[in-house]
Design a protein around this motif. Structure first.
Motif, PDB file in Angstrom:
ATOM      1  N   GLU A 100      36.241 -85.431   9.483  1.00  0.00           N
ATOM      2  CA  GLU A 100      34.988 -86.137   9.200  1.00  0.00           C
ATOM      3  C   GLU A 100      33.805 -85.410   9.830  1.00  0.00           C
ATOM      4  O   GLU A 100      32.747 -85.248   9.209  1.00  0.00           O
ATOM      5  CB  GLU A 100      35.066 -87.566   9.743  1.00  0.00           C
TER       6      GLU A 100
ATOM      7  N   ASN B   4      30.625 -83.763   7.880  1.00  0.00           N
ATOM      8  CA  ASN B   4      29.224 -84.075   8.230  1.00  0.00           C
ATOM      9  C   ASN B   4      28.446 -82.809   8.538  1.00  0.00           C
ATOM     10  O   ASN B   4      27.276 -82.678   8.169  1.00  0.00           O
ATOM     11  CB  ASN B   4      29.190 -85.025   9.434  1.00  0.00           C
ATOM     12  N   ARG B   5      29.121 -81.881   9.251  1.00  0.00           N
ATOM     13  CA  ARG B   5      28.463 -80.601   9.546  1.00  0.00           C
ATOM     14  C   ARG B   5      28.176 -79.822   8.262  1.00  0.00           C
ATOM     15  O   ARG B   5      27.132 -79.189   8.127  1.00  0.00           O
ATOM     16  CB  ARG B   5      29.370 -79.769  10.477  1.00  0.00           C
TER      17      ARG B   5
ATOM     18  N   GLU C  29      25.120 -81.188   6.704  1.00  0.00           N
ATOM     19  CA  GLU C  29      23.949 -80.756   7.458  1.00  0.00           C
ATOM     20  C   GLU C  29      23.536 -79.332   7.077  1.00  0.00           C
ATOM     21  O   GLU C  29      22.343 -79.034   6.923  1.00  0.00           O
ATOM     22  CB  GLU C  29      24.240 -80.823   8.962  1.00  0.00           C
TER      23      GLU C  29
END
Length: 522
Positions: free
Chosen positions: A244, A248-249, A252
């Protein structure tokens, strides 16, 4: 000594001579392949590969590079010729011809009973004396308006007037200071393309087209961004994406990348040059903003564009910087033009260092390569002339040097004098070959020139290849760069010494792999 001992000794001598003769024959074969191209009347050579593709040229280094040569001595000579080309850009044929003559005469002396060490000693003395003489004869080039520069380009460019004019114009465009920079090569400014018009301009060519047809083709006063990387989001390992936090990275990085592309647009950049690929969203965004994008540009062209525009290449991670910081990485060009017919982009009037491009046109695809080789030879010779001065050509200077070296023989004791004879013979070879290629008797004309030089005290006398008369090469406009002569003679001496020192040829054993083979399972 018994007859048996004499026979054994003779056999040992024959074996040593066999190695020398084998190497000498290989050198002679290489020299014979290029000597017919020497001089204004030199002919072309056709090289054919196994697929039937043909290259027709009289460029010495091209012949040597493309010809099939398996003998180690032959490869040694070819490598030395390549080094001459890399260092000076011209003179490989002269170096090869003189090397062949040096080795052949050296072998003759050894067969006569002169020890190899004495021959080599004499060659060193002769070559050193000839180099000193040539250096003393060089006339400096003090201005790029010197008419001798055109003659240098004309002769090195195989009497192509259009190429000679282009090369001299390019030299004047970049200036003497730039020509004397160690890392700069005027030959790198040459571009030959089928269907192009001959021209010289202040700028660089990028052999790429804009990424798509919707991008602009003509930009004025354009800001230039050069990305020495891919214009793509930073990548994550597959293992990281499985978590997860990794996902998310990833999101980004995607957003960060889009912000960076928008920064490029907001800065008003008109041209983006990228070393690798460009991500699809970035291509679409930049297209909509009226930005021209060139991707997968070679490192050489990338550096030229950076130098000319004043741009500082940046990595994709560097795009994270603030707009105020990124401005310092941008370059500027007065005009960026995409030529659809020639399939390239021209960057003109850069804010960085002045750069010249010589565009040489060719009627057909087959001629493009040869026109480019001719222009590069001319450019290399002009630069060498500016850096090291000019000397009389046509083989006159080598012959004058031979007369000077002959005087060294009078003060040389012992058998080393026979090595000096080898250098004298090699120095006479260029003029003899030029005359022979022009259809005259080389022995007769060589004698005429030797007598004329001695009688008139003029070291610039040689043969006019049209009339066969003895004339002054300076007056005829036949001149060469001094550096080409110096490097050619030095290279010939190095090859001859290396070949003559070999008296045994041994086949190397095959090296075994350092890694042990895995044991077979039972």
């Amino acid at each position: 000594m018994s007859l048996k001992q004499q026979a054994v000794q003779a056999t040992e001598v024959d074996e040593k001579l066999a190695a020398l003769m084998t190497n000498a024959n290989a050198i002679r074969a290489i020299a014979a392949a290029v000597e017919g191209t020497l001089g204004p009347k030199g002919l072309d050579t056709m090289l054919v590969d196994k697929f039937g593709d043909v290259v027709i040229t009289n460029d010495g280094v091209t012949i040597l590079t493309l010809m099939e040569a398996n003998h180690p001595a032959a490869r040694l000579l070819i490598n030395v010729a390549k080094a001459q080309q890399a260092e000076i850009g011209d003179g490989t044929t002269t170096a090869t011809v003189m090397a062949g003559a040096l080795v052949a005469e050296g072998v003759n002396q050894v067969v006569r009973g002169v020890p190899v060490t004495r021959v080599i000693e004499g060659i060193r003395i002769g070559v050193r004396g000839a180099l000193e003489f040539i250096e003393q004869q060089a006339r400096p080039v003090r201005s790029l308006k010197d008419p001798l520069l055109y003659r240098i380009a004309y002769i090195a460019g195989r009497e192509n007037e259009d190429i000679a004019r282009l090369v001299v114009d390019a030299a004047r465009l970049v200036g003497i200071k730039k020509l004397k920079e160690p890392g700069f090569k005027l030959a790198d400014t040459i571009v030959a393309e089928e269907g192009a018009d001959n021209q010289v301009f202040s700028g660089v060519i990028i052999n790429k087209e804009p990424m798509n047809d919707e991008m602009p083709r003509d930009l004025r006063d354009a800001k230039v961004l050069i990305i020495d990387d891919a214009l793509e989001p930073e990548e994550l390992e597959d293992e990281a994406l499985a978590t997860e936090a990794g996902f998310n990275r990833y999101m980004e990085l995607q957003q960060e990348f889009k912000d960076n592309v928008r920064k490029i647009v907001d800065l008003g950049v008109g041209l983006v040059i990228v070393d690798r690929g460009v991500e699809a969203w970035a291509e679409e965004t930049l297209t909509d903003a009226g930005v021209m994008v060139l991707q997968r540009v070679s490192n050489k062209e990338l550096r030229k564009a950076a130098e000319h525009t004043g741009a500082r290449p940046i990595k994709r991670t560097g795009l994270k910087r603030s707009p105020e910081e990124l401005v310092r990485y941008l370059g500027q060009a007065k005009w960026v033009l995409a030529d659809e017919r020639l399939e390239h982009v021209r960057i003109l009037g850069g804010a960085g260092k002045p750069m010249a491009t010589v565009l040489v046109g060719a009627a057909t695809e087959e001629v493009v390569g040869e026109r480019e080789r001719i222009a590069k030879d001319a450019a290399s010779s002009v630069q060498a002339a500016v850096c090291g001065g000019v000397v009389a050509g046509g083989g006159s200077l080598e012959l004058a040097a031979a007369r000077q070296v002959e005087k060294l023989r009078e003060n040389t004791r012992g058998m080393a004098a026979y090595g000096i004879d080898c250098v004298v013979a090699a120095l006479k070879r260029p003029l003899a070959q030029i005359v022979e290629n022009a259809g005259f008797n080389s022995l007769e004309k060589l004698g005429d020139v030797v007598a004329a030089q001695a009688e008139k005290g003029n070291n610039a006398l040689a043969i006019d290849c049209d009339s066969g008369q003895v004339v002054d090469m300076w007056e005829l406009g036949v001149v060469d760069p001094a550096l080409v002569k110096l490097h050619a003679l030095r290279a010939a001496g190095e090859v001859a010494e290396a070949i003559l020192r070999i008296d045994t040829i041994i086949r190397k054993k095959e090296e075994k792999s350092s890694k042990l083979e895995p044991e077979m399972e039972e």
